[in-house]
Enzyme design. Structure first.
Site, PDB file in Angstrom:
ATOM      1  N   ARG A   3      44.313 101.372 -48.798  1.00 37.50           N
ATOM      2  CA  ARG A   3      43.873 102.403 -47.953  1.00 37.50           C
ATOM      3  C   ARG A   3      42.707 101.642 -47.113  1.00 37.50           C
ATOM      4  O   ARG A   3      41.673 101.055 -47.518  1.00 37.50           O
ATOM      5  CB  ARG A   3      43.341 103.588 -48.305  1.00 37.50           C
ATOM      6  N   SER A 184      38.082  96.765 -43.842  1.00 37.63           N
ATOM      7  CA  SER A 184      37.864  95.752 -44.498  1.00 37.63           C
ATOM      8  C   SER A 184      36.705  95.926 -45.742  1.00 37.63           C
ATOM      9  O   SER A 184      36.019  95.029 -46.054  1.00 37.63           O
ATOM     10  CB  SER A 184      37.431  94.458 -43.594  1.00 37.63           C
ATOM     11  N   ARG A 185      36.313  97.072 -45.874  1.00 36.73           N
ATOM     12  CA  ARG A 185      35.608  97.721 -46.959  1.00 36.73           C
ATOM     13  C   ARG A 185      34.309  97.100 -46.301  1.00 36.73           C
ATOM     14  O   ARG A 185      33.150  97.234 -47.219  1.00 36.73           O
ATOM     15  CB  ARG A 185      35.806  97.053 -48.095  1.00 36.73           C
ATOM     16  N   LEU A 186      34.034  97.003 -44.986  1.00 32.70           N
ATOM     17  CA  LEU A 186      32.657  96.798 -44.623  1.00 32.70           C
ATOM     18  C   LEU A 186      32.095  97.971 -44.024  1.00 32.70           C
ATOM     19  O   LEU A 186      31.906  98.339 -42.701  1.00 32.70           O
ATOM     20  CB  LEU A 186      32.532  95.472 -43.430  1.00 32.70           C
TER      21      LEU A 186
END
Length: 206
Positions: A3, A184-186
């Site tokens: 996700r 992008s999990r940033l």
């Protein structure tokens, strides 16, 4: 399941300088978004030995003094708080790709404050506070139902009083973090930390 966290993000200019107003802003947006039980949170505690515990409770109200929930004073969480009066709260608003973490010391609310809230509860909830010796072992569901019928009979005439074993706790925050999911999990993370009576705001790496 993979996700990605699509959202417009969060920057410093969008934050209120006051973490309580910022919490209120996000809480109202969670309500408006139709999130089920937006006041549901995970409450984490640790006892004197450091053994952790976590459970879901409901935030009943908040103000600049802190965040209040109610429980039985004999429960496992209450016993942990008696030994180590610190806690963390986590509000997981997954549909908004948001979460808020609150950490701080904990104190009981006044008896008067507990009474005022108790009297606003439905009769069934008032009776439940008398029936359940929360976290204690019980032999069956039937035993619980029997206790309920006994309490109904006991308080058939007149109002239901506030039990000595039930009341509120206030988490007085020292740190509040607002987390906004990003691709992008940033993720965007901003921490409010109380230092010398003032809230310092810092962006944290994801």
């Amino acid at each position: 399941m993979r996700r990605d966290f699509e959202s417009v993000g969060l920057d410093r200019q969008a934050l209120d300088d006051d973490p309580f107003r910022q919490f209120e802003n996000w809480f109202n947006q969670a309500v408006e978004a139709g999130i089920d039980d937006p006041n549901a949170l995970t409450l984490a505690t640790a006892d004197a030995s450091g053994a952790p515990g976590a459970r879901t409770v409901l935030l009943k109200y908040f103000d600049t003094e802190g965040f209040v929930f109610y429980t039985n004073y004999g429960s496992r969480k209450a016993r942990a708080l008696a030994e180590n009066p610190r806690a963390a709260m986590l509000f997981p608003w997954v549909p908004l790709n948001r979460q808020i973490t609150i950490e701080g010391r904990v104190e009981k609310v006044s008896r008067k404050e507990s009474l005022r809230y108790f009297m606003s509860r439905p009769e069934g909830s008032q009776l439940g506070a008398w029936v359940s010796q929360q976290s204690a072992v019980i032999e069956s569901r039937q035993a619980l139902e029997t206790k309920l019928e006994r309490m109904k009979a006991r308080f058939r005439e007149g109002g239901i009083p506030l039990p000595e074993s039930w009341g509120g706790y206030r988490v007085i925050p020292e740190r509040i973090e607002f987390w906004q999911g990003r691709p992008s999990r940033l993720h965007d993370r901003f921490e409010y930390r109380l230092e010398d009576g003032h809230w310092q705001i810092n962006r944290l790496q994801p």
